[in-house]
Design an enzyme around this catalytic site. Sequence first.
Site, short mmCIF file in Angstrom:
data_model
loop_
_atom_site.label_atom_id
_atom_site.label_comp_id
_atom_site.label_asym_id
_atom_site.label_seq_id
_atom_site.Cartn_x
_atom_site.Cartn_y
_atom_site.Cartn_z
N THR A 172 0.82 -1.21 0.00
CA THR A 172 0.00 0.00 0.00
C THR A 172 0.85 1.26 0.00
O THR A 172 1.99 1.25 0.53
CB THR A 172 -0.90 0.01 1.26
OG1 THR A 172 -1.45 1.31 1.44
CG2 THR A 172 -0.13 -0.34 2.52
N TYR A 188 -1.37 -0.03 10.49
CA TYR A 188 -1.72 -0.69 9.22
C TYR A 188 -0.54 -0.60 8.24
O TYR A 188 -0.06 -1.61 7.72
CB TYR A 188 -2.97 -0.04 8.62
CG TYR A 188 -3.19 -0.42 7.18
CD1 TYR A 188 -3.48 -1.73 6.82
CD2 TYR A 188 -3.07 0.54 6.17
CE1 TYR A 188 -3.65 -2.08 5.49
CE2 TYR A 188 -3.23 0.20 4.85
CZ TYR A 188 -3.53 -1.11 4.50
OH TYR A 188 -3.68 -1.44 3.19
#
Length: 325
Positions: free
Chosen positions: A115, A139
């Site tokens: 990501t 995350y």
Amino acid sequence: MVLIVGGAGYIGSHTVKELHKKGHEILVLDNLVHGHKEFLKWGKFVNADLENIKQLRSIFKKYPITSVMHFASYINVGESVTDPKKYYINNVTNTLNLLNVMIEYSVRHFIFSSTCATYGTPVSIPIDENHPQNPINPYGQSKLMIEKIIEDYSNAYDFSYVSLRYFNASGADQDGEIGEWHNPETHLIPIVLDAAINKRDSIEIYGTDYDTPDGTCIRDYIHVTDLADAHIKALEFLESGEKSTAFNIGTENGYTVREIIEKTIEITKREIKVVETGRREGDATTLISKSTKIKDTLKWEPQHSSLNEIIQSAWNWHKKLNKIE
Ligand code: UDP
């Protein structure tokens, strides 16, 4: 055979569909906690959890798996701050289980869903693959940890990998068979669509005092079918013997939150109530990719990522999901 871990989820299922079209033999592994059984339309399926190493071993023993694509992870940034344990156990420990069993069974190729959150707060825009990686939430940390682990594993053990750093995945399958379906939903476009169908009273804009032309955050929205195509090209790249690497996947264009809402009003022809609220913790002002590396190396180009096509396809899916004419 390609094992698609998390193949009943949003990006996983779109990739399964594209792999199927290309004639790949497919095995989907999903625990169906967030994945949907309705998305299991192509290939074989095993209901399994990465926590269960014994079960993983039996799967790798039974099926001739040569490549693994790993989509399964928790993705909610806010929750990762309040419940980091959940993120490190699922995104890191469980991925390690997968990698460990994978190397026991001499799997050759690994494609990892990473990501742009691994970059943290950008120090330069657009963001290329050499931009420093300093994630600002658990995350992003969990994804970066796996990127590093894969690198070490691949140097020591005999497999190659591609890490794909997604910008904002959006849109839905052109045939309306699958689409974005999270519970609870936290992503902007499906939330705006919920407001359009009165499933929510309004859309809240998180922050209108950012240093952007209209004060709202800018993101690089990439159509999920273009993401799926990038996975297939990455797989072919590794299968042809190329070296492990990481690629950004984005359009190199950005839209503000207000632009997304305006385009959604135009496409849905519905009224959408907007409420302006404060900033959401952890949001960067602007995230725009530089994606020349994947374009040059994999000959990948976004085909479906105009804002029109993203929102129109998301709207078609959203109406179907919510049984709206
Ligand atoms: N956003 C918003 N209201 C919402 C959800 C999101 O204003 O209800 C904003 C969010 O602050 C960010 C952008 O929309 O600037 C995209 O957010 P999303 O959660 O879809 O993706 P992210 O960029 O966080 O991965």
